[in-house]
Design an enzyme around this catalytic site. Structure first.
Site, PDB file in Angstrom:
ATOM      1  N   GLU A  86     -43.348 -62.323  -2.243  1.00 43.31           N
ATOM      2  CA  GLU A  86     -43.066 -62.166  -3.670  1.00 43.31           C
ATOM      3  C   GLU A  86     -44.290 -62.512  -4.503  1.00 43.31           C
ATOM      4  O   GLU A  86     -44.669 -61.776  -5.426  1.00 43.31           O
ATOM      5  CB  GLU A  86     -41.894 -63.054  -4.070  1.00 43.31           C
ATOM      6  CG  GLU A  86     -41.552 -62.997  -5.545  1.00 43.31           C
ATOM      7  CD  GLU A  86     -41.132 -61.609  -5.977  1.00 43.31           C
ATOM      8  OE1 GLU A  86     -41.603 -61.156  -7.028  1.00 43.31           O
ATOM      9  OE2 GLU A  86     -40.356 -60.965  -5.248  1.00 43.31           O
ATOM     10  N   ASP A  97     -35.465 -40.056 -19.185  1.00 41.84           N
ATOM     11  CA  ASP A  97     -34.020 -40.251 -19.097  1.00 41.84           C
ATOM     12  C   ASP A  97     -33.556 -39.917 -17.678  1.00 41.84           C
ATOM     13  O   ASP A  97     -33.788 -38.814 -17.182  1.00 41.84           O
ATOM     14  CB  ASP A  97     -33.312 -39.354 -20.110  1.00 41.84           C
ATOM     15  CG  ASP A  97     -31.852 -39.736 -20.302  1.00 41.84           C
ATOM     16  OD1 ASP A  97     -31.446 -40.784 -19.771  1.00 41.84           O
ATOM     17  OD2 ASP A  97     -31.129 -38.996 -20.996  1.00 41.84           O
ATOM     18  N   SER A 124     -37.693 -56.982  -8.046  1.00 42.01           N
ATOM     19  CA  SER A 124     -38.776 -57.950  -8.151  1.00 42.01           C
ATOM     20  C   SER A 124     -40.131 -57.259  -8.073  1.00 42.01           C
ATOM     21  O   SER A 124     -41.156 -57.902  -8.288  1.00 42.01           O
ATOM     22  CB  SER A 124     -38.671 -58.998  -7.039  1.00 42.01           C
ATOM     23  OG  SER A 124     -38.791 -58.397  -5.773  1.00 42.01           O
ATOM     24  N   ASP A 137     -27.746 -46.152 -19.813  1.00 41.67           N
ATOM     25  CA  ASP A 137     -26.661 -46.329 -18.852  1.00 41.67           C
ATOM     26  C   ASP A 137     -26.831 -47.665 -18.142  1.00 41.67           C
ATOM     27  O   ASP A 137     -27.899 -48.293 -18.202  1.00 41.67           O
ATOM     28  CB  ASP A 137     -26.603 -45.176 -17.843  1.00 41.67           C
ATOM     29  CG  ASP A 137     -27.894 -44.985 -17.075  1.00 41.67           C
ATOM     30  OD1 ASP A 137     -28.264 -45.874 -16.292  1.00 41.67           O
ATOM     31  OD2 ASP A 137     -28.553 -43.939 -17.258  1.00 41.67           O
ATOM     32  N   ASP A 143     -46.430 -59.863  -6.872  1.00 33.56           N
ATOM     33  CA  ASP A 143     -46.589 -60.059  -8.315  1.00 33.56           C
ATOM     34  C   ASP A 143     -48.052 -60.108  -8.716  1.00 33.56           C
ATOM     35  O   ASP A 143     -48.475 -59.435  -9.673  1.00 33.56           O
ATOM     36  CB  ASP A 143     -45.904 -61.360  -8.738  1.00 33.56           C
ATOM     37  CG  ASP A 143     -44.390 -61.284  -8.657  1.00 33.56           C
ATOM     38  OD1 ASP A 143     -43.871 -60.203  -8.316  1.00 33.56           O
ATOM     39  OD2 ASP A 143     -43.723 -62.290  -8.929  1.00 33.56           O
ATOM     40  N   GLY A 166     -28.928 -40.675 -21.921  1.00 34.19           N
ATOM     41  CA  GLY A 166     -29.144 -41.828 -22.780  1.00 34.19           C
ATOM     42  C   GLY A 166     -29.122 -43.122 -21.982  1.00 34.19           C
ATOM     43  O   GLY A 166     -29.428 -43.156 -20.791  1.00 34.19           O
TER      44      GLY A 166
END
Length: 790
Positions: free
Chosen positions: A446, A732, A687, A759, A450, A757
């Protein structure tokens, strides 16, 4: 991901009501069992959350300074102004201080108040707590071995009236969120692979017994569960019916049209291969293997093809392996195929061809899971996908700071980071500022993800690696509140963007603590700080559905993603099923329309995403003002089909229509290439999408600074305003859902569907960075144009 992306226990708290040392439910659907009293000398940090004043005023200020169409947009508060607004009165602080100093005179340090005077911490031991409050602190654990533990007092903690009435909560080391998406993905997949291999072992045992005959004594030996724990033992049986090759399921790697697989070929006499490629496969047998024939079956289109591979170097490789239950040396084969159809679920089978022209049987198609050859993700792939400049040098590094929250001994390696930049053809950025500790020899996937993607996507942005190290001896979880305690207490300089890849089920956290956490995020928003949170990797059902299928019956929202004052980041992937016609079958034979080209779709385990993006509606928090219109339109769409009631019965609502809805925006979350020392690993999860968006926000902040303007701060009101007034700045995503979990074979009966749109799967969609950047550059003009419609 996440991933993500991925990453459950509830917060570790000493509560003010009675707790007894018996099995009890703490609200997360599991029975917690007392494991025994805490060790008296266990060092803990006792953190008191003090009640705030004038929270409604703070919230009103946040709305004004965060709304891009407000005249107060960007008029952020400093720490002193926040303290003046919400901190307890001076006499309350005096009472709390006196209480703690009198009861903990031998503590390592005096009570420490944060700058806003709404948190106070005292370092002590579990024994001191028991002595001061005349109670016993027990360690409670869940039935699941990796699900954490909680410290609970078995009697009420008593306080003087002038203290108790000002306390929100008391927490011991407070590990509120205990996972990150990608780590949980790895843990889950490891367990699943182990289980698959156990099943393979059992089938291999049965097959050998069918061939050789098996007595009772032999059966006992073969089914020794201690043997089954070792993946390397007996993945390949010593003999194989009809000489069909045996594929090692955990070695299958498919991406970008390539397939790499390890397998054991069996000679014509049924025995395993002992020979290297140079010696000739099955040279010890009467007939050598000359070719392999691979059968590929594409599930989506119901098409198939065969690929023939000659047994020659460098097409075929051999390597050492062990066969049978006695670790007999053997030689496995590795082959890499190219030209595999991408974006389609694929099954593979292989058979051997011998010198005399005969063939073995094909390995069973269901011997390994289906796979999807999806593209590898690099910074250049993402830059092209979202219109981000490949390398843009940050012009205001002194104040443009991005922070990565790191827990649970997740560390990054600077040499790996430099090499990653070199491999990707990206100039090295400035070294990160490390808050806390960083053991670079203990690489964490992780942390590596990052750091490698934030720095490669946002040039030389100033990056803080905010590592909150250590685990309580009893609870073995990350000290999330300790991180928040430090962030709240930081004045200048301080990060303007925080990326968090941790989360938990909302109901496991508890109402009171969730409310307090939301206020803390509100305080950061008032200061102009952006907090980005991964939406989760288990779709609609949440992490607990991995162990308990009843969690599938209703929507399971996650925190902190469902907090109104954070930005929740969902996950996408590439796929060809990006319009409804691509997902339908036609005619009597169920032919499928073959769609051309690929676009973003929701990241889902059943389409090869590795995880399923989280999304839903909070059961704790009402829908905030900034998303009212967008969410109303979603709920009332004619093409949005969401169950009204639980799929397990009619007594419960499936979701809370009036709750805070998430995610807010989504980005790519599948197949990120991450350098881990000498290997490039593929990582999935929200992540991964979260730090990616953090890098974009840093670039947008830099544009603001060019014009002498403050940072974007709490970005949700801007995202939803753009969704209303400039929808062209988003991609979209209209096809897909989040009904599956992290396992492609486990999907709920219902999930939230993607739609036109906003959701509850992908939020407003994915960003077109170049278009958003243009709005930010012309913000004053854009604000003037749309202010009258606000």
């Amino acid at each position: 991901m996440r991933l993500n992306g991925l990453f459950a226990c509830i917060l570790c708290t000493i509560v003010l009501n009675t707790q007894t040392a018996h099995t009890q439910s703490l609200g997360d659907g599991f029975q917690w069992t007392p494991l025994g009293p805490a060790k008296p000398d266990a060092k803990v940090e006792l953190i008191f959350g003090l009640k705030h004043r004038r929270v409604s005023e703070l919230e009103a200020i946040v709305q004004r300074v965060s709304d891009p169409l407000s005249p107060n947009y960007g008029d952020y508060l400093n720490l002193q102004q926040i303290k003046d607004l919400i901190a307890p009165e001076d006499d309350v602080i005096a009472s709390i201080t006196r209480h703690l100093e009198e009861r903990f005179p031998s503590s390592e340090s005096k009570p420490y108040f944060v700058r806003t005077n709404d948190f106070v911490k005292v370092k002590c031991t579990a024994g001191e707590i028991q002595s001061v409050y005349n109670t016993t602190v027990y360690v409670y654990g869940k039935p699941l071995g990796d699900s954490g533990a909680s410290l609970r007092a078995n009697t009420p903690l008593t306080f003087p009236k002038d203290v108790k009435e000002h306390i929100d909560f008391i927490s011991i080391t407070a590990p509120l969120f205990n996972f990150e998406a990608k780590r949980r993905v790895k843990q889950y997949k490891h367990r699943k692979m182990l289980q698959q291999n156990k099943q393979t072992v059992q089938s291999n045992i049965q097959e050998q017994e069918n061939i050789q005959g098996g007595g009772e004594e032999k059966t006992d030996t073969f089914t020794d569960t201690r043997r089954l724990q070792d993946v390397q033992i007996s993945i390949y049986p010593t003999t194989r019916q009809a000489s069909a090759p045996r594929v090692n399921p955990i070695t299958v790697r498919a991406s970008d049209g390539y397939l790499s697989v390890f397998f054991m070929p069996y000679c014509k006499n049924g025995g395993f291969n002992e020979n290297t490629l140079q010696e000739g496969l099955c040279a010890n047998d009467s007939q050598k293997i000359t070719q392999f024939e691979f059968l590929l079956y594409y599930v989506d289109t119901r098409a198939s093809e065969t690929i023939t591979v000659p047994v020659v170097s460098p097409v075929v490789h051999t390597s050492k392996a062990t066969c049978g239950m006695t670790n007999v040396p053997c030689q496995q084969v590795n082959v890499t195929l190219k030209g595999i159809e991408s974006y389609s679920k694929t099954h593979m089978s292989v058979r051997a061809m011998y010198e005399d022209g005969s063939r073995s049987e094909f390995s069973p198609l269901d011997e390994i899971d289906g796979f999807w050859p999806l593209p590898h993700v690099t910074p250049h792939f993402l830059a092209e996908l979202y219109g981000v400049p490949s390398y843009t040098k940050i012009r205001h590094p002194e104040k443009n700071i991005v922070s990565i929250a790191a827990f649970l001994e997740q560390y990054y390696n600077q040499d790996d980071l430099d090499r990653f930049h070199n491999f990707m053809g990206i100039p090295r950025g400035r070294p990160a500022t490390i808050i806390g500790s960083n053991n670079s020899t203990l690489r964490g996937g992780e942390a590596q993800l990052d750091m490698q993607y934030i720095t490669s996507m946002s040039g030389n942005v100033t990056t803080w690696f905010w590592s909150t190290s250590g685990r309580n001896v009893e609870i073995q979880q990350e000290p999330f509140l300790e991180w928040l305690f430090s962030v709240t207490d930081r004045e200048n300089p301080h990060p303007l963007v925080h990326s968090i890849s941790y989360g938990d089920e909302e109901k496991a956290v508890g109402w009171e603590y969730a409310v307090r956490l939301n206020i803390e995020m509100m305080k950061l928003a008032a200061r102009g700080i952006t907090v980005l949170v991964a939406s989760g990797d288990d779709g609609i059902s949440g992490y607990m559905s991995r162990e308990n299928a009843t969690f599938c019956q209703v929507s399971q929202p996650e925190l902190p993603a469902a907090l109104p004052y954070v930005t929740a980041i969902g996950g996408t992937q590439m796929g060809k099923m990006h319009t409804n016609i691509c997902r339908e079958s036609f005619g009597k034979k169920g032919e499928k329309f073959r769609c051309v080209g690929e676009k973003e779709v929701p990241c889902s385990a059943d389409t090869g995403g590795g995880i399923t993006t989280g999304g839903g509606f909070s059961n704790f928090f009402p829908r905030p003002w900034y998303q009212n219109t967008a969410v109303d339109e979603y709920i009332h769409h004619s093409d949005t089909h969401i169950p009204e009631k639980s799929t397990g019965g009619r007594e419960r609502d499936f979701y809370n229509k009036s709750g805070r809805a998430y995610p807010d925006i989504s980005l790519y979350a599948n197949n990120f290439l991450v350098l881990m020392q000498n290997d490039m690993e593929l990582v999935h999860g929200t992540s991964a999408s979260t730090p990616l968006f953090a890098a974009m926000v840093a670039l947008l902040n830099d544009i603001r600074f060019d014009y002498g303007l403050p940072a974007l701060g709490f970005i949700n009101p801007l995202l939803y305003a753009l969704h209303t007034h400039a929808p062209q700045v988003f991609n979209d995503i209209t096809v897909g859902d989040n009904r599956c979990g992290i396992d492609p074979d486990f999907c709920c009966k219902a999930g939230f569907p993607a739609s036109r749109g906003w959701d509850a799967v992908t939020g407003v969609g994915s960003p077109r960075f170049d278009r958003i950047a243009e709005v930010v550059r012309r913000m004053s003009e854009w604000q003037h144009t749309h202010a009258h419609t606000h």
